[in-house]
Design a protein around this motif. Structure first.
Motif, mmCIF file in Angstrom:
data_model
loop_
_atom_site.group_PDB
_atom_site.id
_atom_site.type_symbol
_atom_site.label_atom_id
_atom_site.label_comp_id
_atom_site.label_asym_id
_atom_site.label_seq_id
_atom_site.Cartn_x
_atom_site.Cartn_y
_atom_site.Cartn_z
ATOM 1 N N ASP A 251 0.808 -1.224 0.000
ATOM 2 C CA ASP A 251 0.000 0.000 0.000
ATOM 3 C C ASP A 251 0.838 1.270 0.000
ATOM 4 O O ASP A 251 0.308 2.363 -0.205
ATOM 5 C CB ASP A 251 -0.928 0.012 1.221
ATOM 6 N N HIS A 252 2.142 1.129 0.246
ATOM 7 C CA HIS A 252 3.017 2.296 0.319
ATOM 8 C C HIS A 252 4.184 2.078 -0.639
ATOM 9 O O HIS A 252 5.158 1.396 -0.306
ATOM 10 C CB HIS A 252 3.529 2.505 1.741
ATOM 11 N N ARG A 276 4.000 -8.359 1.786
ATOM 12 C CA ARG A 276 4.765 -7.390 1.009
ATOM 13 C C ARG A 276 4.973 -7.905 -0.412
ATOM 14 O O ARG A 276 4.691 -9.070 -0.710
ATOM 15 C CB ARG A 276 6.129 -7.126 1.678
ATOM 16 N N LEU A 277 5.453 -7.047 -1.284
ATOM 17 C CA LEU A 277 5.720 -7.417 -2.668
ATOM 18 C C LEU A 277 7.208 -7.701 -2.842
ATOM 19 O O LEU A 277 8.052 -6.898 -2.423
ATOM 20 C CB LEU A 277 5.287 -6.298 -3.616
ATOM 21 N N GLY A 363 11.582 -0.749 -7.341
ATOM 22 C CA GLY A 363 11.068 -0.132 -6.129
ATOM 23 C C GLY A 363 11.702 1.225 -5.909
ATOM 24 O O GLY A 363 12.687 1.588 -6.565
ATOM 25 N N ASP A 364 11.150 1.972 -4.969
ATOM 26 C CA ASP A 364 11.680 3.285 -4.627
ATOM 27 C C ASP A 364 12.978 3.117 -3.828
ATOM 28 O O ASP A 364 13.408 2.000 -3.522
ATOM 29 C CB ASP A 364 10.640 4.051 -3.809
ATOM 30 N N ILE A 478 11.378 -3.867 11.748
ATOM 31 C CA ILE A 478 12.173 -2.963 10.905
ATOM 32 C C ILE A 478 11.293 -2.339 9.829
ATOM 33 O O ILE A 478 11.314 -1.124 9.598
ATOM 34 C CB ILE A 478 13.349 -3.736 10.272
ATOM 35 N N VAL A 479 10.505 -3.170 9.173
ATOM 36 C CA VAL A 479 9.669 -2.713 8.065
ATOM 37 C C VAL A 479 8.649 -1.677 8.524
ATOM 38 O O VAL A 479 8.414 -0.661 7.848
ATOM 39 C CB VAL A 479 8.958 -3.925 7.412
#
Length: 561
Positions: A251-252, A276-277, A363-364, A478-479
């Motif tokens: 979602d982010h 997560r992806l 990814g970013d 952490i995530v």
């Protein structure tokens, strides 16, 4: 069949001009084709290559649809048989030593001749054209020429076919590879006369963009060969190639996390998170736009894999997957608990086999970086937050363990210092990669953590392996940013590591390693032993390049008395 083959018994190319063009391209790299003896197959689809594998009896289908095969005597990489051609101008950029062994251009040409002789006797040759690097503007055009359908299948799993980056490759004549790897396990050189370590050879000529793999059919040599060349090509472009997995939030989109680590230390397991992806599980690059997967698939170690603990990876062992060196029971089902062939049982599968994968494989910029240190001594904490200096120190040290079977001759977990957590694949000085990492950490304010996925309560043989549930809880903290916000204890007096006072889902007791040992003096002695190994490695780095060490300007990051 594919655009190059009409049928299993047909000619190799429908268009005579295209066929002749491909033959000329192969001839330029030393692979001469006799059309009366050899059929050449190009970019086969999964159904086509599976049919070839079965027809040539290279493997057998399991009930899940995965194809099981064996790699012979080589069931892991052969790092002592890896060489780079010493040729200008690349010779000045290579960090020569035990990892990057020099070989003369003359010896390389002799090995190319050996490969060529094996190719001349081959009934079938398989050619895969595709990419390494999911960022199209910086991807590397790769060609893999192999004598086995299995290796062709592996290349299709692990690299990016042209359509994956939005291209339609009409014929092999359109392809201009930047890197060609030729893999023939039937190629046997007189290695003693050539001054080589053994009959196996994995050799790369950076100037020609050419790699030779002989006498071994372990598929990992192809994968890591492409990675090694990417590690040479990317840094001058300002791109940091990394031996790490990467995930992003569903979602982010700016919630990206990296996991560095050696093979078998948890990169694939901890990044296969259904919440997560998955961007990639092993080889990632970081440029000015963010991160991208260098590969198109996964190559998971699956010894003792169980569906209840790692469901996504377990279910990835299905149609189009390749299962390497697994024992099959009487029904043809793989017994992943049986390591009698090797502890390094592997499965290669397309990234899309993981339900929660990122289709773009990009990814970013990451907000968090995790160094997975599989500590065989059991003295490092389950997690510690690192300062910038500590992050670069631990990146350059790359302390972890070589896990059983991942390399030839490794029969039990063995402590090692592998700079950049992938020193075996880094042609350039580790300081080149460390400076790139430092600059990116600063620019994007990344938090960096050291996570021990190794032993607790004692060393290997006395203590126990860190529970996967503990490691997952730490990664979750952490995530979510929990470990950015929490309280930390004062750094310990040996490794100077600050550990959190609380991690959700983790027993308070194991957060301080000293508390988990029955004998405090034995813990102290073991911790000091590891501390001394860190200092010895650091001294070696400082002596190898004092100017780089001074430029990094690292402060006191470990107790040195």
């Amino acid at each position: 069949m594919s655009r190059v083959t009409q049928s299993m018994r047909g000619e190799c190319c429908e268009d005579e001009d295209q066929r002749d063009c491909l033959y000329r391209q192969l001839s330029k790299v030393g692979v001469e084709i006799n059309p009366k003896k050899t059929r050449v197959w190009w970019n086969l689809g999964f159904d086509e290559v599976r049919a070839m594998e079965l027809q040539l009896e290279e493997g057998e289908l399991t009930p899940t649809g995965a194809l099981a095969f064996r790699t012979g005597i080589y069931t892991g990489r052969s790092p002592n048989d890896r060489y780079i051609v010493e040729r200008a101008p690349s010779a000045a950029q290579i960090a020569w030593g035990d990892v990057n062994r020099p070989i003369s251009p003359e010896t390389f040409e002799k090995l190319r001749h050996v490969i060529g002789m094996a190719a001349a006797e081959a009934a079938n040759i398989f050619v895969f054209d595709g990419y390494a690097g999911a960022r199209k503007d910086v991807s590397i055009r790769v060609r893999v020429i192999a004598e086995r359908a299995i290796q062709h299948h592996f290349a299709r799993n692990m690299f990016l076919s042209p359509e994956c980056v939005g291209e339609s490759l009409g014929s092999p004549s359109e392809w201009r590879p930047q890197l060609t790897i030729i893999s023939f396990d039937s190629a046997h050189a007189q290695y003693q006369k050539l001054g080589l370590n053994s009959e196996a050879f994995i050799v790369f000529d950076m100037e020609q963009g050419l790699g030779l793999v002989g006498s071994t059919r372990y598929c990992g040599e192809i994968k890591k060969g492409v990675f090694s060349v990417a590690n040479y090509l990317y840094p001058p472009m300002g791109i940091l190639p990394m031996h790490c997995s990467a995930t992003k939030g569903k979602d982010h989109p700016n919630d990206t996390v990296l996991f560095f680590g050696l093979s078998g230390t948890g990169k694939t397991t901890l990044s296969a998170d259904p919440t997560r992806l998955l961007i990639g599980d092993d080889e990632t690059a970081w440029d000015n736009s963010g991160v991208f997967n260098i590969e198109g698939g996964c190559y998971a170690k699956v010894i003792d894999l169980r569906e209840e603990s790692e469901p996504d990876i377990f279910r990835a062992i299905r149609t189009d997957a390749l299962l390497e060196n697994a024992v099959l029971d009487e029904t043809g089902r793989p017994d992943l608990s049986d390591g009698s062939i090797t502890q390094n049982i592997r499965c290669s599968y397309p990234l899309a086999h993981i339900p929660s994968h990122e289709p773009t494989k990009t990814g970013d910029h990451p907000h968090a970086i995790v160094f997975l240190a599989c500590d065989v001594y059991g003295v490092l904490p389950p997690v510690a937050k690192l300062s910038e200096s500590q992050a670069i120190f631990h990146f350059l040290c790359g302390y972890s363990s070589k896990m059983t079977g991942t390399e030839r001759g490794v029969n039990e977990p063995t402590p090692t210092f592998s700079p950049c957590f992938g020193g075996a694949f880094m042609p350039r000085s580790p300081f080149v990669y460390a400076k790139l990492l430092r600059d990116k950490i600063r620019e994007h304010s990344c938090a960096v953590y050291l996570v021990n996925t190794g032993w607790t309560g004692g060393s290997y043989g006395q203590g126990s392996r860190m529970s996967i549930s503990v490691s997952r809880a730490i990664v979750r903290a952490i995530v979510t940013g929990e470990l950015r916000r929490c309280q930390y204890r004062d750094p310990d007096d040996i490794f100077l590591l600050a550990t959190p006072t609380h991690v959700g889902g983790v027993s308070h007791h194991i957060l301080t390693p000293r508390n988990t040992w029955n004998c405090e003096w034995l813990y102290e002695a073991t911790a000091l032993k590891l501390r001394d190994q860190f200092l010895n490695h650091w001294s070696w780095l400082a002596e190898s390049s004092p100017q780089d060490m001074e430029e990094l300007g690292l402060g006191r990051v470990i107790r040195g008395d």
